[in-house]
Write an enzyme that holds these catalytic residues in place. Sequence first.
Site, PDB file in Angstrom:
ATOM      1  CD  GLU A   1      12.591   6.256   0.956  1.00  0.00           C
ATOM      2  OE1 GLU A   1      11.967   5.206   1.174  1.00  0.00           O
ATOM      3  OE2 GLU A   1      12.058   7.381   1.001  1.00  0.00           O
TER       4      GLU A   1
ATOM      5  CD  GLU B   1       8.946   8.478   1.143  1.00  0.00           C
ATOM      6  OE1 GLU B   1       8.706   9.360   1.983  1.00  0.00           O
ATOM      7  OE2 GLU B   1       9.333   7.329   1.467  1.00  0.00           O
TER       8      GLU B   1
ATOM      9  CG  PHE C   1       6.216  -0.263  -0.336  1.00  0.00           C
ATOM     10  CD1 PHE C   1       5.712  -1.545  -0.556  1.00  0.00           C
ATOM     11  CD2 PHE C   1       7.345  -0.116   0.465  1.00  0.00           C
ATOM     12  CE1 PHE C   1       6.327  -2.653   0.013  1.00  0.00           C
ATOM     13  CE2 PHE C   1       7.964  -1.223   1.036  1.00  0.00           C
ATOM     14  CZ  PHE C   1       7.456  -2.495   0.810  1.00  0.00           C
TER      15      PHE C   1
ATOM     16  CG  ASP D   1       1.192   1.322  -0.514  1.00  0.00           C
ATOM     17  OD1 ASP D   1       0.055   0.886  -0.303  1.00  0.00           O
ATOM     18  OD2 ASP D   1       2.045   0.697  -1.188  1.00  0.00           O
ATOM     19  CG  PHE D   2       6.145   4.925   0.895  1.00  0.00           C
ATOM     20  CD1 PHE D   2       5.186   4.256   1.655  1.00  0.00           C
ATOM     21  CD2 PHE D   2       7.453   4.456   0.944  1.00  0.00           C
ATOM     22  CE1 PHE D   2       5.513   3.150   2.426  1.00  0.00           C
ATOM     23  CE2 PHE D   2       7.786   3.355   1.721  1.00  0.00           C
ATOM     24  CZ  PHE D   2       6.821   2.697   2.458  1.00  0.00           C
TER      25      PHE D   2
ATOM     26  CG  HIS E   1       4.010  -1.138   3.355  1.00  0.00           C
ATOM     27  ND1 HIS E   1       3.501  -0.587   4.496  1.00  0.00           N
ATOM     28  CD2 HIS E   1       5.286  -0.699   3.259  1.00  0.00           C
ATOM     29  CE1 HIS E   1       4.433   0.151   5.084  1.00  0.00           C
ATOM     30  NE2 HIS E   1       5.529   0.098   4.356  1.00  0.00           N
TER      31      HIS E   1
END
Lengths: 320, 324
Positions: free
Chosen positions: B29, B60, B83, B85-86, B129
């Site tokens: 991205e 993702e 990140f 976290d994704f 994040h």
Amino acid sequence: MQQPDKKVLLDMYSTMTKIRLFETEVQKFFGEGLIPGFVHLALGEEASATGTCAALKPSDMITSTHRGHGHCIAKGGDPKLMMAEIFGKSTGYCKGKGGSMHIADFNLGILGANGIVGAGGPLAVGAAFSCQYKENGGVCACFFGDGASNQGTMQESLNFASAWKLPVIFVNENNGYGISCPTSKSMAITNISDRSAAYGIPGATVDGNDVMAVYEAVSEAAKHAREGKGPTLIECKTYRWRGHFEGDPCVYRDDKELKEWMAKEPIGRFKKTLLENKVATEAELEGLKKKAEEEIAAAVKFAKESPVPKVDALLEDVYA
Amino acid sequence: MATKTFLQAINDALRLEMEKDPNVFIIGEDVGKFGGCFGVTQGLYEKFGERRVRDTPITESGIIGLAVGAAAAGLRPVAELMFVDFIGVALDQLFNQAAKMRYMFGGKAKVPMVLRMPQGAGVGAAAQHSQSMESWFVHIPGIKVVIPSTPADAKGLLISAIRDDNPVVFLEHKVLYGAEGEVPDGEYTIPLGKGDIKREGKDVTVVATSLMVKTALDAADVLAKDGISVEVVDPRCLSPLDTDIILKSVGKTQHLVVAHEAVKQGGAGAEIAAVVAEEAIGSLAGPIVRVGAPFCPIPFAQSLEQAYIPGVDAVVAAVKKTLA
């Protein structure tokens, strides 16, 4: 569209026959306890796999599903190596480490069956990206079921492929049920191909038990993809004769429905067409069937006689 | 050799490998004109064009899946998640697809891909994040896990990761992006699975990763004033883990502290502690002490976030505890 030549037509007949025989044997041996794990049979769904792969080139790729034996045979997979794999033998496609849900043959462009519903979509997008990147004119057909069509991964894949005009042919095999849940309860639309509109790509619903209809739709989609115009979503309406998995008591559907679909079974219909159009004689088709029977019998013999994997193979091939 | 930031070192590695191998490409991205959320891919779009530095939809599973499929079909993708976290929305493509393809297909598949993911707290990015997720990946056979702490290591390890024929998860602490260090010029590689002694010492071994290496080095400075000599070991990769370098160091110091920013419970440090306990408990003269974040999500307010991140004091206290 130009009628395919006799060889293509007879190959499709042979392939469907092989799938039918192969699956029948797997059903039998699973019932006898000779096959461990889970198997998902494609009995009744021979036409969608066959028509799709017949419209591809040998160098094209496919991603398959948990119900993948038919796709693999149709793309040229060796029934011996498949059967040995399903029996968990070291001579199998994956040395006995994959089983029914993880058969792959990268040399034939078979990028693997998949145990995760909808997971093949992103992989097909990646494979198609490699074709676009290398500019080799290749395409990737992505088989997925009606159940998978509701997964986020499939929506992401359809969007991704359409945004980048990737050469993917999304082949939805809609057999009416995601395990026990009918499509009438899992989606608000009747035709999964309607979703193509949301991605700005061509979509078509075809009779998935008519191998010629599938072949024609996929041929057109392949041409479209090779011209750089992007993906197509083809829905093949079909039906599985067996349950979701072997052992499924099928309490969620009635015999009447099954009988109606069995009356529409793809091989007999195609045989009739071939005879009526004088493409082949009864004797020719009988010869092809006999050949298929011999091939599948040899596959069973090979699988049964093959050794199980040695324990020291346990840790092999975790990493390249 | 030149002084570069951690971010520049990664950018350098990407550029060098893309120049060398036409099959290497970048997806993610905002990695194109925008240059990446943190600027890691800056200038690569201009140099290599959209074909090889490609912005994706926010998708993702699609990003990782595209990388897996393309790698299986012969390319060498470097995918970026904005990140770590994704990863939750895309994990299947990593752990059920990328990691298992080779094994479950009987050794036929090769999946040469790198998945770069910024992680770590300290920038006020709150619970979704800021996490450090390495222990999730360490638990998955079939992938390698790289977690560099210096610009030079980042460059050398990333080049090796791109050339590796396996899926490699490459974790970059976002606070490290601006850290400077000497970085070798040209094609500099570090083998995956080789740790590094960041500071030699004789009294206690501190095994630390990522930004926590700097924290451990700072703690070592503090402890040196008390006459305590700390050896800081950076494994650099958590899978495969360089157990030799850790066991050798512990054999010398007889004391072990394991420090990471990730949540202590079930963290990668627990694995390191367990390896030492299994292999070398007889050589230990004190308890193994772990330093990690408390068992709570990462808070937003600066006062709370700073209290959350294990700091120099925590490492100093851990060292004193094992020596006590």
